[in-house]
Scaffold this active site. Structure first.
Site, PDB file in Angstrom:
ATOM      1  N   LYS A  52       0.846  -1.206   0.000  1.00 29.39           N
ATOM      2  CA  LYS A  52       0.000   0.000   0.000  1.00 29.39           C
ATOM      3  C   LYS A  52       0.878   1.252   0.000  1.00 29.39           C
ATOM      4  CE  LYS A  52      -3.812  -2.477   2.079  1.00 29.39           C
ATOM      5  NZ  LYS A  52      -4.570  -2.861   3.269  1.00 29.39           N
ATOM      6  N   GLN A  96      -4.793  -1.520   9.385  1.00 31.90           N
ATOM      7  CA  GLN A  96      -4.615  -2.852   8.787  1.00 31.90           C
ATOM      8  C   GLN A  96      -5.234  -3.917   9.694  1.00 31.90           C
ATOM      9  OE1 GLN A  96      -3.272  -3.510   5.659  1.00 31.90           O
ATOM     10  NE2 GLN A  96      -3.955  -5.598   6.057  1.00 31.90           N
ATOM     11  N   ASP A 119     -11.047   2.662   3.462  1.00 36.64           N
ATOM     12  CA  ASP A 119     -11.294   1.219   3.288  1.00 36.64           C
ATOM     13  C   ASP A 119     -12.773   0.948   3.033  1.00 36.64           C
ATOM     14  OD1 ASP A 119      -9.179  -0.547   3.202  1.00 36.64           O
ATOM     15  OD2 ASP A 119      -8.919  -0.617   5.391  1.00 36.64           O
TER      16      ASP A 119
END
Ligand code: NAD
Length: 281
Positions: A52, A96, A119
């Protein structure tokens, strides 16, 4: 001959388009910053976080890393998220997953400001998607839609069967396919006659988390098959939820693993970071 949907190529196209947008934004004095929080040092999470950050660098997005100890308390993580919510220089916040067991994942997701929820996991983002309002779209299902659109595969009026009903893939996938005017069926572990139901699909999307589960017996001749699963087989090679070799001759188009859905997730994360500054949520 089946058309192989090249996720690597499509993801690269998307990142290049975003890079151009970000260059223009930078010229206009607009910077984009993503905060990436990792708790503990799970090796798979470290790989995802590293990828990422690399994608951010390529597109021109600043990434700020917060690497917290495995023993981090829920309160410590929540206060970091709250501080990032309040920081006007931060446009996106990514925590995460999975998180260590002492931390309530749902509470952390709910604490992220919906305006920075790149997200797309916040209940407000999911709710907005379900009633057709603006909001961040979760990256993996958003990536599947882009794969289909950019491969010229029509969704309107098609029978779409999704196997899997998780919050991060199956459910948002169903909502997105509905938005594209497909006729959607969602299957799960309690579905009866799964093979027969799957065989109705013009577009079969598999997110079941079981290696090589879907064989040609689940697939209608000429269907499009999208494989979201990622696993390592006995020889440590990557494979999906679909038995690719077995179904290949039956399908009109298919995503491989690796190189199908996987690369799209990060491309769509980059897209959401750009949208965080270009669209009001
Ligand atoms: P999950 O385990 O949360 O959900 C699996 C779903 O499959 C559940 O809804 C369950 O009801 C259903 N299921 C399980 N066994 C079944 C059966 N025998 N018959 C019918 N349905 C059954 O998984 P997830 O998080 O949605 O992920 C699915 C797969 O996609 C995993 O392999 C995961 O690694 C992969 N994944 C890939 C990406 C990516 O970027 N490519 C992102 C997320 C997940």
């Amino acid at each position: 001959m089946a058309f192989i949907i090249d996720g690597k190529k499509i993801a690269a196209e998307i990142k290049d388009e975003l890079k151009q947008k970000v260059t223009k934004l930078t010229e206009d004095g607009v910077a984009i910053t993503l905060a990436v929080i990792q708790v503990g040092n799970d090796p798979a999470s470290s790989v995802y976080v590293g990828n990422k950050k690399k994608a951010c660098e390529y597109v021109g997005i600043n990434s700020l890393s917060y690497e917290l100890a495995e023993s981090t308390t829920q309160e410590e993580l929540l206060s970091l998220v709250e501080a990032l919510n309040a920081d006007a220089k931060i446009n996106g916040i990514l925590v995460q997953l999975p998180l260590p067991s002492q931390i309530d994942e749902d509470l952390v997701i709910k604490t992220i400001s919906p305006t920075k929820d790149v997200d797309g996991f916040h209940p407000q983002s999911v709710g907005a998607l379900s009633i057709g309002q603006k909001g961040f779209i979760s990256c993996t299902p958003g990536g599947v839609i882009q794969l289909l659109k950019r491969s010229g595969i029509p969704m309107e009026g098609k029978e779409c069967v999704i196997i899997g009903r998780s919050n991060i893939v199956g459910k948002p996938m169903a909502l997105l396919m509905l938005r594209e005017n497909a006729t959607v069926t969602v299957c799960h572990s309690r579905t009866k006659n799964l093979m027969e139901v799957a065989k109705r699909a013009d577009i079969l999307i598999v997110a079941i988390g079981k290696p090589l589960f879907v064989t040609k017996d689940f697939v209608k001749e000429g269907a499009v098959v999208i494989d979201v699963g990622i696993h390592r087989d006995a020889e440590n090679k990557l494979c999906g939820d679909v038995d690719y070799q077995d179904v290949l001759e039956h399908v009109s188009a298919i995503t491989p693993v690796p190189g199908g859905v996987g690369p799209m997730t990060i491309a769509m994360l980059m897209n959401n970071c750009v949208e965080a500054v270009t669209k009001s949520k």
